[in-house]
Design an enzyme around this catalytic site. Structure first.
Site, short mmCIF file in Angstrom:
data_model
loop_
_atom_site.label_atom_id
_atom_site.label_comp_id
_atom_site.label_asym_id
_atom_site.label_seq_id
_atom_site.Cartn_x
_atom_site.Cartn_y
_atom_site.Cartn_z
N PHE A 119 0.82 -1.23 0.00
CA PHE A 119 0.00 0.00 0.00
C PHE A 119 0.85 1.27 0.00
O PHE A 119 0.35 2.34 -0.36
CB PHE A 119 -0.95 0.00 1.21
CG PHE A 119 -0.36 0.57 2.46
CD1 PHE A 119 0.45 -0.18 3.27
CD2 PHE A 119 -0.59 1.90 2.81
CE1 PHE A 119 1.02 0.34 4.42
CE2 PHE A 119 -0.03 2.45 3.96
CZ PHE A 119 0.79 1.67 4.76
N LYS A 120 2.12 1.16 0.40
CA LYS A 120 2.94 2.37 0.47
C LYS A 120 3.07 3.05 -0.89
O LYS A 120 3.30 4.24 -0.98
CB LYS A 120 4.31 2.05 1.06
CG LYS A 120 4.21 1.73 2.55
CD LYS A 120 5.54 1.68 3.25
CE LYS A 120 5.37 1.52 4.75
NZ LYS A 120 4.88 0.17 5.12
N ASP A 121 2.91 2.26 -1.97
CA ASP A 121 2.96 2.86 -3.32
C ASP A 121 1.85 3.90 -3.52
O ASP A 121 2.01 4.82 -4.32
CB ASP A 121 2.78 1.79 -4.39
CG ASP A 121 3.97 0.83 -4.47
OD1 ASP A 121 5.09 1.24 -4.11
OD2 ASP A 121 3.76 -0.32 -4.91
#
Ligand SMILES: *Cc1c(COP(=O)(O)O)cnc(C)c1O
Length: 481
Positions: A119-121
């Site tokens: 999810f960091k993207d």
């Protein structure tokens, strides 16, 4: 919109002024002076929006010093079906964060379709484009120095690769990351990305970053920056998908939903808190931790007691293995009624290795008003949950998402959809999937042979001076303009 420090002793700044920095000069974290609020009529309008439209509706309230057309172009370039394309069969890449219903009232909000499968993207890709924009305007460059044990470093590299004016120097413990994560990072051939494999453990890498950051003269002369999880723009970008998930799970704004968030540094769930403060009808925000349960302890007892590195467990959900939650200060600022003097006092304790107890002063009672609940999982819980979800729904989830599902099931309520944030794809954590299911996760197309690609990295001693020398030697800022 101006941003103030949680410790109350730094001047208010604009979005672009705080974009490239980390902590405020007084040691606090930046937050908006006031949270923008969406009325019922505005929410109704937002309901039909695409992801980029929604992102603009939300982020234009925060990035008020970027001209609307420019912001829109940055957002449109970031949230495309090409970038967020690793979706499960049957789901639409156009959705960017598709909602995958497991059964009525229980769904995964899929946030891991970006290039590094976590999810960091979602936030980091935006940050890459924002950095490039702001640096070009100022005619400047930046050298990003970071330490990683996996997710953050690769997400930062894939966001910053090829960006004008940006170099990334990423330290990782030599030979200690998974083969997949190592290959993901080291196979990047972009000349502005430098992977440095440090002979040591993650803490050695982090100590080097700290040592370099504390050398103020070097930091200034070499324009050293960071992309850590306290960056305000990352939090802001994460607010958007709470809106997207809410609209996907409901048909009108009288309905409420709850979110369960696998948590480490409290960045992701902090974005949920802010979405709720902005008027999104969120009933509960459930904080899910692994064996490193510093946050679960707080939400159960009112005591915030960070652990030292020596008391931090290495678990099968490694991206949540934290000893203290770096974004937590933002939430506590709201919890104590935005009393910066009190936050300064509380973190005076924390920064000296201590703890604090909000159950004595009374502010802890507000946790309920802010909608928070919490729980934790063990390794055995996560393995069992991966098996249950696979057998019941035919869906393979990773260990972090499994932590979320386990805790979510403890807090489900009739009539309130529970959305679990899927924070990574199982392909990133093959060993754990093999342990739980006796089979390998399927890799997204194009990543089957990741480990056999040529790798580009430098092995170095755990020596801050040597790393500084490497940065100076390889700085190409002058060449990018
Ligand atoms: C970073 C990360 C988390 C924790 O998110 P925070 O914002 O630090 O709370 C959870 N799961 C995965 C897969 C991550 O990479």
């Amino acid at each position: 919109m101006k941003y103030i420090s949680t410790r109350g002793q730094s001047p208010a700044q604009s979005f672009c002024e705080i974009l490239l920095g980390g902590l405020a000069p007084d040691g606090g974290l930046y937050l908006p002076e006031t949270y923008p609020h969406f009325s019922d009529a505005e929410l109704a309008q937002m309901r039909g929006m695409t992801y980029p439209e929604l992102a603009f509706a939300v982020l234009s309230r925060f990035a008020t010093d970027i001209p609307a057309d420019d912001l829109k172009a940055i957002i449109d370039k970031t949230y495309t079906a090409e970038v967020y394309c690793n979706v499960r069969a049957g789901e639409d890449a156009q959705d960017i964060t598709p909602l995958h219903t497991l059964e009525p009232g229980l769904a995964l909000l899929c946030l891991s379709n970006g290039p590094t499968l976590a999810f960091k993207d979602m936030a980091m890709q935006l940050l890459g484009n924002l950095f490039e924009y702001v640096l070009a305007k100022a005619g400047q460059g930046i050298n990003i120095l970071g330490a990683t044990s996996g997710d953050t470093g690769s997400s930062a590299e894939y966001a910053m690769r090829g960006k004008q004016g940006v170099n990334v120097f990423m330290l990782s413990p030599h030979g200690k990351m998974s083969r997949f994560q190592t290959a993901q990072m080291f196979s990047l051939q972009d000349p502005n990305i430098y992977n440095i494999a440090v002979k040591g453990v993650f803490d050695d890498c982090q100590d080097i970053v700290k040592a370099v950051s504390n050398d103020h003269a070097f930091k200034q002369a070499n324009r050293i920056g960071a992309v850590n999880s306290i960056n305000w723009a990352r939090v802001a970008a994460q607010i958007v998908y709470y809106f997207k998930g809410y609209f996907a799970a409901t048909t009108d704004n009288s309905q409420q939903v709850s979110f369960t968030v696998p948590s480490g540094n409290f960045g992701n769930v902090c974005a949920g808190h802010i979405a709720r403060m902005m008027g999104l009808p969120i009933r509960h925000l459930v904080v899910a931790t692994n064996e490193n349960d510093v946050l679960d302890e707080f939400f159960r007892t009112g005591v915030y007691r960070p652990r030292g590195a020596a008391n931090t467990w290495h678990t099968s959900s490694p991206s949540m293995d934290i000893s203290k939650a770096s974004n937590f200060e933002r939430f506590v600022f709201d919890l104590v009624g935005r009393d910066a003097d009190q936050v300064r006092e509380l973190w005076g304790e924390v920064d000296n290795g201590g703890a604090f107890n909000l159950n004595v002063g009374g502010s802890f009672a507000n946790v309920t008003e802010f909608g928070f609940q919490s729980g934790a999982s063990s390794h055995a819980n996560r393995m069992q949950t991966i098996r249950n979800v696979w057998e019941t729904y035919g869906v393979m989830i990773d260990t972090h998402t499994a932590d979320g599902v386990k805790v979510a099931l403890e807090y489900r309520e009739a009539g309130v959809p529970m959305l679990v944030l899927e924070t990574a794809l199982p392909a990133k954590f093959e060993d754990s999937i093999r342990e739980a299911l006796g089979r390998d996760p399927v890799r997204p197309a194009g990543m089957e042979a990741l480990e056999s690609l040529p790798q580009r990295f430098e092995v170095m001693e755990a020596d801050a001076e040597a790393i500084k020398g490497f940065i100076v030697q390889h700085t190409r800022l002058g060449q990018s303009h």
